[in-house]
Design a protein around this motif. Structure first.
Motif, PDB file in Angstrom:
ATOM      1  N   GLU A  38       9.082  -5.308 -21.992  1.00 46.92           N
ATOM      2  CA  GLU A  38       9.970  -5.194 -20.834  1.00 46.92           C
ATOM      3  C   GLU A  38       9.190  -4.881 -19.560  1.00 46.92           C
ATOM      4  N   ILE A  39       8.225  -3.988 -19.683  1.00 42.51           N
ATOM      5  CA  ILE A  39       7.400  -3.650 -18.530  1.00 42.51           C
ATOM      6  C   ILE A  39       6.562  -4.854 -18.121  1.00 42.51           C
ATOM      7  N   GLY A  40       5.955  -5.522 -19.099  1.00 49.11           N
ATOM      8  CA  GLY A  40       5.142  -6.699 -18.804  1.00 49.11           C
ATOM      9  C   GLY A  40       5.927  -7.769 -18.078  1.00 49.11           C
ATOM     10  N   ALA A  41       7.153  -8.027 -18.547  1.00 47.45           N
ATOM     11  CA  ALA A  41       7.975  -9.068 -17.931  1.00 47.45           C
ATOM     12  C   ALA A  41       8.346  -8.707 -16.497  1.00 47.45           C
ATOM     13  N   MET A  42       8.733  -7.441 -16.269  1.00 41.10           N
ATOM     14  CA  MET A  42       9.088  -7.020 -14.915  1.00 41.10           C
ATOM     15  C   MET A  42       7.897  -7.109 -13.981  1.00 41.10           C
ATOM     16  N   TRP A  43       6.735  -6.691 -14.465  1.00 37.58           N
ATOM     17  CA  TRP A  43       5.553  -6.642 -13.608  1.00 37.58           C
ATOM     18  C   TRP A  43       5.102  -8.043 -13.217  1.00 37.58           C
ATOM     19  N   VAL A  44       5.067  -8.946 -14.186  1.00 37.84           N
ATOM     20  CA  VAL A  44       4.686 -10.331 -13.882  1.00 37.84           C
ATOM     21  C   VAL A  44       5.697 -10.949 -12.923  1.00 37.84           C
ATOM     22  N   GLU A  45       6.980 -10.693 -13.159  1.00 44.43           N
ATOM     23  CA  GLU A  45       8.018 -11.279 -12.321  1.00 44.43           C
ATOM     24  C   GLU A  45       7.881 -10.844 -10.857  1.00 44.43           C
ATOM     25  N   VAL A  46       7.666  -9.553 -10.631  1.00 40.50           N
ATOM     26  CA  VAL A  46       7.592  -9.091  -9.240  1.00 40.50           C
ATOM     27  C   VAL A  46       6.311  -9.588  -8.568  1.00 40.50           C
ATOM     28  N   ALA A  88       0.832  -1.210   0.000  1.00 37.46           N
ATOM     29  CA  ALA A  88       0.000   0.000   0.000  1.00 37.46           C
ATOM     30  C   ALA A  88       0.862   1.254   0.000  1.00 37.46           C
ATOM     31  N   ALA A  89       1.964   1.228   0.751  1.00 35.23           N
ATOM     32  CA  ALA A  89       2.864   2.385   0.783  1.00 35.23           C
ATOM     33  C   ALA A  89       3.463   2.636  -0.592  1.00 35.23           C
ATOM     34  N   ALA A  90       3.799   1.568  -1.311  1.00 36.40           N
ATOM     35  CA  ALA A  90       4.344   1.732  -2.664  1.00 36.40           C
ATOM     36  C   ALA A  90       3.296   2.328  -3.597  1.00 36.40           C
ATOM     37  N   TRP A  91       2.061   1.860  -3.490  1.00 38.34           N
ATOM     38  CA  TRP A  91       1.000   2.428  -4.327  1.00 38.34           C
ATOM     39  C   TRP A  91       0.721   3.884  -3.952  1.00 38.34           C
ATOM     40  N   ARG A  92       0.852   4.205  -2.670  1.00 35.12           N
ATOM     41  CA  ARG A  92       0.617   5.582  -2.238  1.00 35.12           C
ATOM     42  C   ARG A  92       1.683   6.519  -2.826  1.00 35.12           C
ATOM     43  N   GLU A  93       2.928   6.054  -2.854  1.00 29.41           N
ATOM     44  CA  GLU A  93       4.029   6.890  -3.325  1.00 29.41           C
ATOM     45  C   GLU A  93       4.194   6.865  -4.840  1.00 29.41           C
ATOM     46  N   HIS A  94       3.903   5.727  -5.459  1.00 31.58           N
ATOM     47  CA  HIS A  94       4.190   5.567  -6.882  1.00 31.58           C
ATOM     48  C   HIS A  94       2.970   5.080  -7.666  1.00 31.58           C
ATOM     49  N   GLY A  95       1.775   5.435  -7.200  1.00 30.24           N
ATOM     50  CA  GLY A  95       0.563   4.907  -7.811  1.00 30.24           C
ATOM     51  C   GLY A  95       0.457   5.140  -9.303  1.00 30.24           C
ATOM     52  N   ARG A  96       0.784   6.350  -9.744  1.00 32.18           N
ATOM     53  CA  ARG A  96       0.659   6.645 -11.173  1.00 32.18           C
ATOM     54  C   ARG A  96       1.609   5.782 -11.990  1.00 32.18           C
ATOM     55  N   THR A  97       2.846   5.650 -11.519  1.00 33.42           N
ATOM     56  CA  THR A  97       3.814   4.819 -12.224  1.00 33.42           C
ATOM     57  C   THR A  97       3.361   3.366 -12.244  1.00 33.42           C
ATOM     58  N   MET A  98       2.813   2.890 -11.155  1.00 39.39           N
ATOM     59  CA  MET A  98       2.367   1.506 -11.095  1.00 39.39           C
ATOM     60  C   MET A  98       1.156   1.273 -11.991  1.00 39.39           C
ATOM     61  N   ARG A  99       0.304   2.268 -12.125  1.00 36.79           N
ATOM     62  CA  ARG A  99      -0.808   2.128 -13.069  1.00 36.79           C
ATOM     63  C   ARG A  99      -0.289   2.106 -14.503  1.00 36.79           C
ATOM     64  N   VAL A 100       0.757   2.893 -14.770  1.00 42.10           N
ATOM     65  CA  VAL A 100       1.390   2.832 -16.091  1.00 42.10           C
ATOM     66  C   VAL A 100       1.905   1.418 -16.350  1.00 42.10           C
ATOM     67  N   ALA A 101       2.511   0.806 -15.324  1.00 43.75           N
ATOM     68  CA  ALA A 101       3.019  -0.553 -15.480  1.00 43.75           C
ATOM     69  C   ALA A 101       1.897  -1.521 -15.828  1.00 43.75           C
ATOM     70  N   VAL A 102       0.780  -1.408 -15.113  1.00 44.63           N
ATOM     71  CA  VAL A 102      -0.353  -2.294 -15.387  1.00 44.63           C
ATOM     72  C   VAL A 102      -0.905  -2.033 -16.783  1.00 44.63           C
ATOM     73  N   ASP A 103      -1.116  -0.767 -17.114  1.00 44.48           N
ATOM     74  CA  ASP A 103      -1.756  -0.406 -18.378  1.00 44.48           C
ATOM     75  C   ASP A 103      -0.904  -0.749 -19.596  1.00 44.48           C
ATOM     76  N   HIS A 104       0.434  -0.738 -19.415  1.00 47.62           N
ATOM     77  CA  HIS A 104       1.324  -0.940 -20.562  1.00 47.62           C
ATOM     78  C   HIS A 104       2.018  -2.294 -20.575  1.00 47.62           C
ATOM     79  N   SER A 105       1.640  -3.164 -19.642  1.00 48.40           N
ATOM     80  CA  SER A 105       2.265  -4.485 -19.589  1.00 48.40           C
ATOM     81  C   SER A 105       2.072  -5.277 -20.879  1.00 48.40           C
ATOM     82  N   ALA A 106       0.918  -5.090 -21.504  1.00 45.59           N
ATOM     83  CA  ALA A 106       0.618  -5.871 -22.707  1.00 45.59           C
ATOM     84  C   ALA A 106       1.278  -5.311 -23.961  1.00 45.59           C
ATOM     85  N   VAL A 107       1.700  -4.049 -23.925  1.00 48.06           N
ATOM     86  CA  VAL A 107       2.222  -3.427 -25.151  1.00 48.06           C
ATOM     87  C   VAL A 107       3.711  -3.108 -25.081  1.00 48.06           C
ATOM     88  N   ILE A 108       4.283  -3.091 -23.886  1.00 46.56           N
ATOM     89  CA  ILE A 108       5.729  -2.880 -23.743  1.00 46.56           C
ATOM     90  C   ILE A 108       6.275  -4.123 -23.043  1.00 46.56           C
TER      91      ILE A 108
END
Length: 204
Positions: free
Chosen positions: A128-136, A106-126
């Motif tokens: 590198e982002i998709g691989a990192m997000w699934v891995e973590v 929750a603290a990470a989402w509070r501090e970096h929520g916009r970036t994390m939403r970018v990660a979710v939204d762009h996982s399917a089209v970028i």
């Protein structure tokens, strides 16, 4: 240099002048993302926000997409703390371990929520982002699988055993926090909902 390698290099010792410049670029990009969407964000604006020229930015990143990948990598590095916390608190009551891991998330989402939403939204089209997000997310699921096993959940291959429960709950948690930050709802309330559902998955 791959984005995750950059993030690892910065954590290992005193950052160089180049590391600090990269950090300034990522800080500027994250600040601008809080004001507008990815599509409206330009390399010129990121460079200006970092106090450098557009040409200087291209010395560190070849495109806006590379900046976004590096920004997500930096955030993913912070999210790995959740998995570490869950995995290393072996003597803690499983419910306390889950609560601590959710609090870190929750603290990470509070501090970096916009970036994390970018990660979710762009996982399917970028990719590198998709691989990192699934891995973590999978790393967190593996760590929390251990917590569920400590609590008495069977550690088998079945759909209701620890591995699949942890995986489903981790992805549920990601989506719940995503929706909270996207709609302006309380992250504290989202944390309480997730904590209740995680506890509900534990043996009585």
């Amino acid at each position: 240099m791959p984005a995750e390698e950059r993030a690892s290099r910065r954590r290992r010792g005193t950052p160089s002048k180049g590391d600090l410049r990269e950090q300034a670029i990522l800080d500027a990009a994250e600040a601008l993302l809080d004001e507008r969407g990815v599509d409206e964000l330009t390399v010129e604006e990121i460079a200006r926000g970092a106090g450098i020229t557009r040409g200087a930015l291209y010395f560190y990143f070849g495109s806006k997409q590379e900046v976004l990948v590096a920004l997500v990598a930096r955030t993913v590095a912070a999210l790995r703390e959740t998995a570490r916390l869950a995995a290393t608190e072996g003597g803690r009551d499983p419910r306390d371990s889950i609560r601590a891991a959710l609090g870190t998330t929750a603290a990470a989402w509070r501090e970096h929520g916009r970036t994390m939403r970018v990660a979710v939204d762009h996982s399917a089209v970028i990719p590198e982002i998709g691989a990192m997000w699934v891995e973590v997310l999978e790393e967190n699921a593996t760590a929390l699988r251990g917590v569920l096993v400590r609590a008495g959940v069977p550690d088998g291959p079945g759909p209701t055993d620890a591995a699949e429960r942890a995986r489903a709950l981790c992805w549920m948690t990601e989506r719940t926090f995503y929706r909270a930050t996207a709609t302006g709802k309380s992250l504290d309330a989202a944390l309480e909902t997730c904590d209740f559902l995680w506890r509900s998955a534990l043996p009585a």
